[in-house]
Write a protein that holds these residues in place. Sequence first.
Motif, short mmCIF file in Angstrom:
data_model
loop_
_atom_site.label_atom_id
_atom_site.label_comp_id
_atom_site.label_asym_id
_atom_site.label_seq_id
_atom_site.Cartn_x
_atom_site.Cartn_y
_atom_site.Cartn_z
N MET A 14 61.26 43.80 9.46
CA MET A 14 59.88 43.19 9.22
C MET A 14 59.82 43.34 7.82
O MET A 14 59.97 44.53 7.41
CB MET A 14 58.76 44.05 10.02
CG MET A 14 57.56 43.43 9.97
SD MET A 14 57.41 41.72 10.58
CE MET A 14 57.78 42.12 12.27
N ARG A 15 59.60 42.39 7.07
CA ARG A 15 59.38 42.47 5.60
C ARG A 15 57.84 42.88 5.34
O ARG A 15 57.76 43.47 4.21
CB ARG A 15 59.83 40.89 5.15
CG ARG A 15 59.79 40.89 3.82
CD ARG A 15 60.25 39.80 2.96
NE ARG A 15 60.49 39.83 1.47
CZ ARG A 15 60.74 38.67 0.95
NH1 ARG A 15 60.91 37.34 1.56
NH2 ARG A 15 60.73 38.65 -0.28
N GLY A 16 56.87 42.48 5.92
CA GLY A 16 55.54 42.49 5.82
C GLY A 16 54.67 42.43 6.81
O GLY A 16 55.04 41.97 8.02
N VAL A 17 53.27 42.34 6.49
CA VAL A 17 52.34 42.09 7.40
C VAL A 17 51.24 40.96 6.95
O VAL A 17 51.05 41.22 5.67
CB VAL A 17 51.44 43.32 8.09
CG1 VAL A 17 50.37 42.92 9.13
CG2 VAL A 17 52.70 44.22 8.74
N VAL A 18 50.76 40.37 7.56
CA VAL A 18 49.54 39.31 7.19
C VAL A 18 48.50 39.50 7.94
O VAL A 18 48.55 39.13 9.31
CB VAL A 18 50.00 37.82 6.93
CG1 VAL A 18 48.79 36.90 6.49
CG2 VAL A 18 51.15 37.51 6.08
N PHE A 19 47.32 39.99 7.65
CA PHE A 19 46.35 40.15 8.41
C PHE A 19 45.18 38.88 8.34
O PHE A 19 44.92 38.75 7.07
CB PHE A 19 45.42 41.32 7.86
CG PHE A 19 46.33 42.75 8.14
CD1 PHE A 19 46.21 43.08 9.58
CD2 PHE A 19 46.85 43.42 7.29
CE1 PHE A 19 47.14 44.19 9.88
CE2 PHE A 19 47.79 44.58 7.48
CZ PHE A 19 47.87 45.02 8.62
N PHE A 20 44.82 38.62 9.44
CA PHE A 20 43.79 37.20 9.29
C PHE A 20 42.52 37.61 9.73
O PHE A 20 42.33 38.28 10.98
CB PHE A 20 44.43 36.15 10.04
CG PHE A 20 45.51 35.45 9.61
CD1 PHE A 20 45.55 34.70 9.04
CD2 PHE A 20 47.09 36.20 9.92
CE1 PHE A 20 47.02 33.73 8.50
CE2 PHE A 20 48.20 35.41 9.53
CZ PHE A 20 48.23 34.51 8.77
N ASP A 21 41.55 37.30 9.07
CA ASP A 21 40.02 37.41 9.55
C ASP A 21 39.91 36.24 10.59
O ASP A 21 40.60 35.31 10.54
CB ASP A 21 39.06 37.35 8.30
CG ASP A 21 37.50 37.41 8.77
OD1 ASP A 21 37.31 38.37 9.73
OD2 ASP A 21 36.87 36.47 8.44
N ARG A 41 59.51 36.68 8.45
CA ARG A 41 59.49 38.14 8.81
C ARG A 41 58.13 38.86 8.43
O ARG A 41 58.29 40.05 7.92
CB ARG A 41 60.82 38.78 8.12
CG ARG A 41 62.15 38.39 8.92
CD ARG A 41 63.32 39.16 8.56
NE ARG A 41 63.44 39.23 7.19
CZ ARG A 41 63.53 40.27 6.11
NH1 ARG A 41 63.28 41.44 6.74
NH2 ARG A 41 63.86 40.26 5.12
N LEU A 42 57.03 38.27 8.45
CA LEU A 42 55.75 38.64 8.44
C LEU A 42 55.07 38.88 9.76
O LEU A 42 54.98 37.68 10.33
CB LEU A 42 54.97 37.98 7.13
CG LEU A 42 55.73 37.75 6.04
CD1 LEU A 42 54.68 36.76 5.20
CD2 LEU A 42 55.70 38.98 5.12
N ALA A 43 54.68 39.78 10.07
CA ALA A 43 54.08 40.28 11.43
C ALA A 43 52.42 39.44 11.25
O ALA A 43 51.52 39.81 10.26
CB ALA A 43 53.97 41.56 11.69
N PRO A 44 52.10 38.35 12.03
CA PRO A 44 50.67 37.88 12.07
C PRO A 44 49.92 38.82 12.81
O PRO A 44 50.06 38.79 14.00
CB PRO A 44 50.90 36.41 12.43
CG PRO A 44 52.22 36.58 13.50
CD PRO A 44 52.91 37.82 12.98
N ILE A 45 49.05 39.45 12.21
CA ILE A 45 48.01 40.37 13.01
C ILE A 45 46.38 39.67 12.64
O ILE A 45 46.18 39.37 11.53
CB ILE A 45 48.23 41.61 12.54
CG1 ILE A 45 49.33 42.05 12.56
CG2 ILE A 45 47.07 42.41 13.09
CD1 ILE A 45 50.07 42.34 13.88
N LEU A 46 45.64 39.85 13.64
CA LEU A 46 44.04 39.44 13.56
C LEU A 46 43.54 40.90 13.14
O LEU A 46 43.58 41.72 13.82
CB LEU A 46 43.50 38.92 14.83
CG LEU A 46 43.92 37.48 15.10
CD1 LEU A 46 43.33 37.16 16.33
CD2 LEU A 46 43.70 36.69 14.03
N ALA A 47 42.77 40.85 12.02
CA ALA A 47 41.97 41.95 11.48
C ALA A 47 40.54 41.41 11.61
O ALA A 47 40.19 40.66 10.71
CB ALA A 47 42.37 42.59 10.09
#
Length: 215
Positions: free
Chosen positions: A1-8, A90-96
């Motif tokens: 995993m290279r990073g994370v992107v948090f989406f509102d 390789r960016l984890a898509p997460i809802l924040a």
Amino acid sequence: MRGVVFFDVDGTLVPNTSSGQHLAELLGHAEVVREAEAGYAAGVLSNEQVCVLDARGWASRSPAEVRGFLKTLPLVEGIAETVDWCRRHRLAPILATLAWDVVGEYLCDRFGFERSCGPRLEVVRGRYSGDVAAYFDEIDKRDFAVSVATELGVQLWHCAAIGDSRSDLPLFAEVGMAVAFNATAGARSAAHTSADGSDLRDVLPLLAGWLESMP
């Protein structure tokens, strides 16, 4: 995993309104939620107070009924494609988000976000009671993102956040790339960059540039 992107969610994936207002229209307490959310945006109400006011309108409804309402939730274009882009890079898509947990769960199931957060409504004998089971505010949202990054072994400067308003500011202050999308003036001033449009893919050039600069 290279990073994370948090989406509102509200104001970001859900344009020009919020999931709370959309559901309140169908549940029959829209004016209460409009006034409450305006109070939160103005800084005169806490998210806990908004949750209490909103939750009362859910009394006696079932989770299945609300899940059906969510099929009509207005959304920006390009969500599935943006989630796919994140995975390919390789960016984890997460809802924040501060949206109710049922909203985040629905969007995870529909588009493939890996997980979500948010306040939770109390359910008694298969029906919403009208009370809040768990509160969640903008600081909890930031802390959720920090805990996810830690769990995944990702440094915070290898995380990005896409958001639009007051609830995103604590998280914007922690990540390596904060993108204000169709945002308020306050969110734009707190972000590293901004984008506007009706398609979430409008943020991809910004994320791609961030990736190229990532050590």
